[in-house]
Design a protein around this motif. Sequence first.
Motif, PDB file in Angstrom:
ATOM      1  N   MET A   1      31.093  40.646  41.691  1.00 21.74           N
ATOM      2  CA  MET A   1      32.551  40.597  41.816  1.00 21.74           C
ATOM      3  C   MET A   1      33.122  41.965  41.461  1.00 21.74           C
ATOM      4  O   MET A   1      32.806  42.520  40.422  1.00 21.74           O
ATOM      5  CB  MET A   1      33.124  39.529  40.875  1.00 21.74           C
ATOM      6  CG  MET A   1      32.585  38.118  41.107  1.00 21.74           C
ATOM      7  SD  MET A   1      33.284  36.897  39.968  1.00 21.74           S
ATOM      8  CE  MET A   1      32.505  37.381  38.421  1.00 21.74           C
ATOM      9  N   PHE A   3      36.099  44.554  40.455  1.00 23.95           N
ATOM     10  CA  PHE A   3      37.366  44.572  39.714  1.00 23.95           C
ATOM     11  C   PHE A   3      37.970  45.972  39.775  1.00 23.95           C
ATOM     12  O   PHE A   3      37.670  46.817  38.937  1.00 23.95           O
ATOM     13  CB  PHE A   3      37.138  44.148  38.263  1.00 23.95           C
ATOM     14  CG  PHE A   3      36.979  42.664  38.090  1.00 23.95           C
ATOM     15  CD1 PHE A   3      37.962  41.923  37.463  1.00 23.95           C
ATOM     16  CD2 PHE A   3      35.869  42.012  38.582  1.00 23.95           C
ATOM     17  CE1 PHE A   3      37.832  40.544  37.317  1.00 23.95           C
ATOM     18  CE2 PHE A   3      35.720  40.634  38.447  1.00 23.95           C
ATOM     19  CZ  PHE A   3      36.709  39.902  37.810  1.00 23.95           C
ATOM     20  N   TYR A 127      39.076  31.684  32.555  1.00 25.02           N
ATOM     21  CA  TYR A 127      38.447  32.828  31.875  1.00 25.02           C
ATOM     22  C   TYR A 127      38.414  32.548  30.370  1.00 25.02           C
ATOM     23  O   TYR A 127      39.449  32.406  29.734  1.00 25.02           O
ATOM     24  CB  TYR A 127      39.246  34.093  32.171  1.00 25.02           C
ATOM     25  CG  TYR A 127      38.576  35.403  31.811  1.00 25.02           C
ATOM     26  CD1 TYR A 127      37.281  35.469  31.294  1.00 25.02           C
ATOM     27  CD2 TYR A 127      39.255  36.604  32.003  1.00 25.02           C
ATOM     28  CE1 TYR A 127      36.698  36.675  30.974  1.00 25.02           C
ATOM     29  CE2 TYR A 127      38.674  37.832  31.691  1.00 25.02           C
ATOM     30  CZ  TYR A 127      37.391  37.852  31.179  1.00 25.02           C
ATOM     31  OH  TYR A 127      36.812  39.061  30.867  1.00 25.02           O
ATOM     32  N   LYS A 152      34.561  31.734  34.038  1.00 22.57           N
ATOM     33  CA  LYS A 152      34.090  33.082  33.737  1.00 22.57           C
ATOM     34  C   LYS A 152      34.011  33.240  32.222  1.00 22.57           C
ATOM     35  O   LYS A 152      35.004  33.030  31.520  1.00 22.57           O
ATOM     36  CB  LYS A 152      35.033  34.128  34.342  1.00 22.57           C
ATOM     37  CG  LYS A 152      34.606  35.573  34.083  1.00 22.57           C
ATOM     38  CD  LYS A 152      35.620  36.544  34.670  1.00 22.57           C
ATOM     39  CE  LYS A 152      35.206  37.984  34.356  1.00 22.57           C
ATOM     40  NZ  LYS A 152      36.205  38.959  34.820  1.00 22.57           N
ATOM     41  N   GLY A 177      31.346  37.277  32.617  1.00 24.16           N
ATOM     42  CA  GLY A 177      32.451  38.221  32.496  1.00 24.16           C
ATOM     43  C   GLY A 177      32.395  39.054  31.238  1.00 24.16           C
ATOM     44  O   GLY A 177      33.428  39.559  30.775  1.00 24.16           O
ATOM     45  N   SER A 197      31.044  40.069  36.935  1.00 24.22           N
ATOM     46  CA  SER A 197      32.040  41.110  37.188  1.00 24.22           C
ATOM     47  C   SER A 197      31.431  42.460  36.828  1.00 24.22           C
ATOM     48  O   SER A 197      31.016  42.674  35.699  1.00 24.22           O
ATOM     49  CB  SER A 197      33.308  40.855  36.365  1.00 24.22           C
ATOM     50  OG  SER A 197      32.996  40.717  34.987  1.00 24.22           O
TER      51      SER A 197
END
Length: 296
Positions: A1, A3, A127, A152, A177, A197
């Motif tokens: 992922m 960011f 999250y 996450k 994460g 991430s």
Amino acid sequence: MGFPVTPFDLQEQIDEKALQANIHFLVENGLDSVFVCAGSGEYQSLDIKEYERVVTVGVATVAGKVPVFAGAGGNIREAVERVQLAEKHGADGLLLLPPYLIIPEQEGLFNYYRTLAQSTSLPVIIYQRDNAIFTLGTLEKLANLPNVIGFKDGLGNFELNIEFVQSLGSRLQWMNGMPLAELTMPAYSALGYLSYSSAISNYIPQVSRTFYTSLLAGDQATVSSIYQEVILPIHRIRQLRKGYAVSLIKAGMNIVGLPVGLEVRTPLVQVEREHYVRLESIIKRSLDLVAIANNG
């Protein structure tokens, strides 16, 4: 992922062309999704108009090639407004960030995330980090909401993660994460967390991709080499100053020639010159390492 950061010019205004370049770079280098206005994007420093603009630019730049998720959290009223703006401007989903400052009871935590999830028809990811730490019971209730699709983890409590995955299984997508997620990904993947991430994908996506494909393939030699030459050295620099989780990304992008600049909004600070030079050396070494790994 992927960011992306939020680039600022010298007057601390959003640099839209640099944002577009950042997002193009992520998509062209094979990132599976793009998350705008999250931690790396300095969500905490964006006002509502800036938030709306970053989401709009992000969606337009990706142009449907991969899903675009937008972060939203903090003050509950503003978070709801941002959730609805993200949906209005074409985001594919939302990453729901923790509430502002308060360490809530589980009932309050559930009500906060339920309120955000029910304010949109978009799929949402919960999250966990800092002041948003869930019990299994609370997460189970949130997982029952029809548009909650993922979880996450930025906390790193492995006993809790095992309990979550074993209890909820495929009801949620599990995402690592943690800061510099490559550092912990071997442990997370063993639990069933199959996505993460990647901050370093903003400047060395080929390293992140090689690391992940090698991990899934059981190529321990390549994984170990990238650990020793890239991940651990970058991790050591990140630990030197608070806020380097963001500003070090911009430094890395500047090193590889992406036009995002080094500006970060206070209370973050720019990377010190000595640390910048160290990162520059690591990046050069990492590209050589990946070239060797990919050429057999």
